[in-house]
Design a protein around this motif. Structure first.
Motif, short mmCIF file in Angstrom:
data_model
loop_
_atom_site.label_atom_id
_atom_site.label_comp_id
_atom_site.label_asym_id
_atom_site.label_seq_id
_atom_site.Cartn_x
_atom_site.Cartn_y
_atom_site.Cartn_z
N GLU A 132 18.91 -11.33 39.99
CA GLU A 132 19.15 -10.10 40.76
C GLU A 132 20.62 -9.87 41.01
OE1 GLU A 132 16.69 -11.16 44.30
OE2 GLU A 132 18.60 -11.08 45.40
N LYS A 146 26.21 -1.59 45.38
CA LYS A 146 26.26 -0.46 46.31
C LYS A 146 25.04 -0.37 47.22
CE LYS A 146 29.18 2.75 43.66
NZ LYS A 146 29.18 4.04 42.97
N ASN A 192 22.15 -1.57 47.13
CA ASN A 192 20.80 -1.67 46.58
C ASN A 192 20.67 -2.95 45.77
OD1 ASN A 192 18.69 0.71 46.76
ND2 ASN A 192 20.74 1.62 46.85
N LYS A 193 19.43 -3.41 45.70
CA LYS A 193 19.17 -4.63 44.95
C LYS A 193 18.53 -4.26 43.61
CE LYS A 193 18.15 -8.33 47.70
NZ LYS A 193 19.31 -9.17 47.43
N TYR A 194 18.93 -4.98 42.57
CA TYR A 194 18.37 -4.73 41.23
C TYR A 194 17.91 -6.05 40.63
CZ TYR A 194 20.48 -0.24 42.01
OH TYR A 194 20.78 0.98 42.57
N HIS A 195 16.78 -5.98 39.94
CA HIS A 195 16.17 -7.21 39.41
C HIS A 195 16.11 -7.19 37.89
CE1 HIS A 195 14.90 -8.50 43.43
NE2 HIS A 195 14.81 -7.20 43.67
N ILE A 201 21.42 2.24 37.13
CA ILE A 201 20.78 2.56 38.42
C ILE A 201 19.93 3.82 38.30
CG2 ILE A 201 22.56 1.43 39.84
CD1 ILE A 201 23.66 4.22 40.49
#
Lengths: 517, 119, 89
Positions: free
Chosen positions: A423, A427, A429-432, A450
């Motif tokens: 992950e 900015k 937000n979390k991204y996986h 994104i």
């Protein structure tokens, strides 16, 4: 009077020179930079476009001649296939699901490739690559058309073929191939050429077309064999173009090397992820098996790709990143992918099934290090449960990778018992991600990824229901509403192969074809 | 590094919290149970009690597995973003500090899937 | 030394082409698969127009290869008389 008789026919090299040079000009009403606005922003420096040479030296007049010949051959076979009820000569009706996946997941990419090459050709200031891109763009639309045409014969008889165009932008798993191509086509023309021309065409398409199409032939599917080989006959030219692109860019300026290397890393990984689908088709969906995914990978990627990258080392290019992981994964990904489609068979436009005993034995033999230990137990469990009338249909939506958009099915390199989680915070937000490769690709261009249209998240945002559907109404059935939005017919297009309409029809029609009753 | 582009290139993330009608996304995975081929994504209100997820939601999504009924929830090990995490069934997601798109995993020592195959 | 290959559809047109390639490249190995033949060769491989013409008894344009070609690897160098595949290493 002595007159020198001019040579009747130009040699190949001279003809190529005449027909691909002097076609362009320096613009004066508008600056070249305005006319070719995408030629420089990626940072690739080109000093002399005339250094470009098509190794096949194919010119448009010969192109039309040979393509026309290919089309005549193609349609002769397709007609014979249709006239002779060719759909009943395939090994068994499970096979037809592999071509459903092809039509839904791959043919639309051919069309996108057509658009992409037309775009790249328009944007290159050099004439040589523009001619090559033009031919490839025409090839690609031919591939889309011949595939659709050939597979339309199956659409007359079987479910799941009917709305491939509509489904491409909606059905969850189709976001994987679609986003792959959208990523390429929204890049600049040079990145597109490295992405599709080199990494996909040169390094990876052999895996798609050669063993799979040969497998189609082996399973009695003359239609698929024909479009496959007809497409592949163009592919040899595309591969040569892909290699030429790399050599040309690298020879033009030393500053191009790091940019190209990053693209090769990215696109080999992106393409490899998409090919997971092909691995599953080869290992699970061809009733008569020709070679395993792992064997195909070894021949077409490790051996050929190895030779290629050894050759490119003289330019400073190294093999793509993450090959050590890919090497470990080849024992696993086809089985893991099949498990996902078995899980989510209710939301698919093709059928899945548990392999028969001999098929499992074949898998054990081809995958001695992994199949019996990790995958057979789950398949046998599912089979036992299905016998009891408890076939597993997973109804909860999966977590997806932000980059490749594949459900997070991949395991840690070297540990097939543990799902790989990565992950990034960006900015607020979390991204996986499913892997280091997908994570690094995101980190390089986060603003691009994104925006990913992740089907699971879109469903939860309420964007995947038909207009007028009220998800707050009492008794609202989200799965049914999503399938309506997909135009997927519950009970016909989806669920297990066992008991499907396709299975019953095929058996009945094949019976009629071989008996008088 | 942003993106190579011909002009300014910034976008809103497609999956920001405001788009989920009052829910937040929670990812959840059961380690060593790959019969469920990928972890799950669940839209949940931040005011939801964590215990309600375990007691009311998880049985629906994991109950198919014969190991599920054997789980001793007092012994379950939780991970958040790969790090050990203390669950509290009586607190809400918000009180536990679970944010939009957080990923939880749980491990059930002794329960290792169908015939110990991590399935 | 790296291997190059050329893969052709198995049909009547390619029978003589394959035969010519194998005769001109004694180091090449033909690998038959359903509906196709893949010819592997260490280092390089040459397809010679004159050898094909001798077998088929008519003029042959090397670009006719495109019709039945499935795939290939290596750098391509094509002239009127020969098509050569090779790696530089």
């Amino acid at each position: 009077m002595d007159m020198k008789v001019s040579k009747k026919k130009l040699g190949l090299k001279e003809k190529y020179q005449h027909m691909t040079r002097g076609l362009g000009w320096e613009t004066t009403y508008q600056s070249m930079d305005e006319v070719f606005p995408y030629a420089k922003y990626e940072g690739i420096k080109i000093h002399d476009w005339d250094k470009w040479e098509d190794p096949f030296r194919l010119t448009m007049d010969s192109y039309w001649k040979y393509q026309a010949e290919k089309e005549r051959k193609f349609y002769a076979i397709i007609d014979a296939h249709a006239q002779n009820n060719g759909h009943l000569s395939v090994t068994d009706a499970r096979y037809i699901n592999a071509v459903k996946l092809f039509l839904n997941g791959i043919s639309p990419l051919e069309y996108m490739a057509h658009r992409g090459f037309a775009h790249a050709g328009r944007q290159f200031p050099g004439v040589g690559p523009r001619v090559a891109c033009l031919m490839q763009s025409l090839d690609e639309i031919r591939h889309a058309q011949t595939q659709i045409h050939s597979l339309s014969n199956y659409n007359k008889y079987y479910n799941g073929f009917h709305e491939y165009r509509h489904m491409l932008e909606r059905v969850w798993y189709l976001s994987v191939p679609r986003s792959f191509f959208d990523d390429a086509i929204t890049a600049g023309p040079f990145e597109f050429m490295v992405a599709i021309g080199f990494s996909f065409e040169y390094v990876l398409t052999n895996l798609l077309f050669v063993p799979f199409v040969s497998g189609a032939a082996y399973n009695g599917d003359m239609g698929t064999m024909t479009f496959g080989f007809s497409a592949q006959s163009d592919e040899a030219r595309h591969m040569t173009l892909g290699l030429e692109v790399i050599k040309f860019i690298l020879e033009q300026d030393p500053d191009n090397l790091p940019i190209v290397q990053q693209w090769i890393d990215k696109w080999t990984w992106r393409g490899y992820r998409v090919l997971t689908l092909v691995g599953m088709m080869m290992d699970y969906m061809l009733p008569k098996r020709i070679m395993s995914w792992k064997e195909a990978w070894e021949v077409y990627f490790e051996e050929n790709g190895g030779a290629l990258f050894k050759d490119l080392a003289r330019y400073g290019i190294r093999p793509p990143k993450w090959l050590d992981q890919i090497e470990k994964d080849k024992d696993h990904i086809s089985h893991q992918a099949w498990a996902v489609f078995y899980n989510y068979a209710a939301a698919c436009n093709f059928h899945t099934w548990i392999p028969t005993d001999d098929e499992m034995d074949w898998l054990s033999q081809k995958y001695p290090n992994s199949f019996d230990k990790y995958y057979r137990p789950r398949l046998e469990f599912w089979r036992e449960e299905a016998k009891k009338g408890n076939r597993f249909y997973n109804k909860t939506l999966p977590m997806l990778c932000q980059t490749c958009q594949i459900p997070m099915l991949f395991t840690e390199p070297g540990d097939p018992t543990q799902i790989c989680y990565r992950e990034v915070d960006y900015k607020d937000n979390k991204y996986h991600f499913c892997s280091d490769g997908c994570k690094e690709i995101f980190e390089h261009e986060p603003e691009k990824y994104i925006q990913s249209w992740l089907p699971v998240h879109q469903i939860y945002q309420g964007n995947c229901f038909n207009e007028g559907v009220d998800p707050t109404a009492e008794g609202f059935d989200p799965l049914a509403a999503v399938l309506d939005y997909y135009h997927l017919n519950f009970g016909r297009d989806n669920l297990d192969f066992e008991g499907s309409e396709d299975q019953k029809n095929f058996d009945a029609w094949r019976g009629m074809a071989t008996k008088n009753t | 590094m942003g993106v190579a582009a011909i002009k300014e290139y910034t976008f809103e993330p497609a999956d920001r919290l405001e788009n989920f009608h009052g829910n937040q996304l929670l990812y959840i995975g059961w380690d060593q149970h790959l019969l469920f081929a990928a972890p799950f994504c669940l839209p949940m209100p931040p005011a939801m009690r964590f215990g309600d997820i375990v007691e009311k939601v998880l049985p629906g999504i994991y109950g198919y597995h014969p190991d599920f009924a054997q789980i001793d929830w007092s012994k379950v090990e939780w991970l958040k973003s790969g790090q050990p995490w203390q669950a509290d069934f009586d607190k809400t997601l918000a009180e536990l500090g679970l944010k939009h798109k957080d990923a939880l995993r749980f491990r059930t020592p002794g329960l290792n899937g169908i015939k110990g195959s991590a399935s | 030394m790296s291997k190059v290959f050329i893969a052709l559809q198995t049909n009547d047109d390619t029978r003589s082409i394959i035969q010519a390639i194998l005769a001109d490249n004694p180091h090449a190995i033909a690998n038959e698969q359903p509906a196709m033949v893949k010819i592997d060769a260490e280092g390089s491989l040459v397809v010679r127009r004159s050898s094909i013409e001798e077998l088929i008894g008519r003029d042959f344009d090397l670009q006719e290869l495109h019709i039945n070609l499935i795939s290939l690897t290596g750098h391509v160098d094509e002239t009127d008389d020969e098509l050569t595949l090779s790696w530089n290493t």
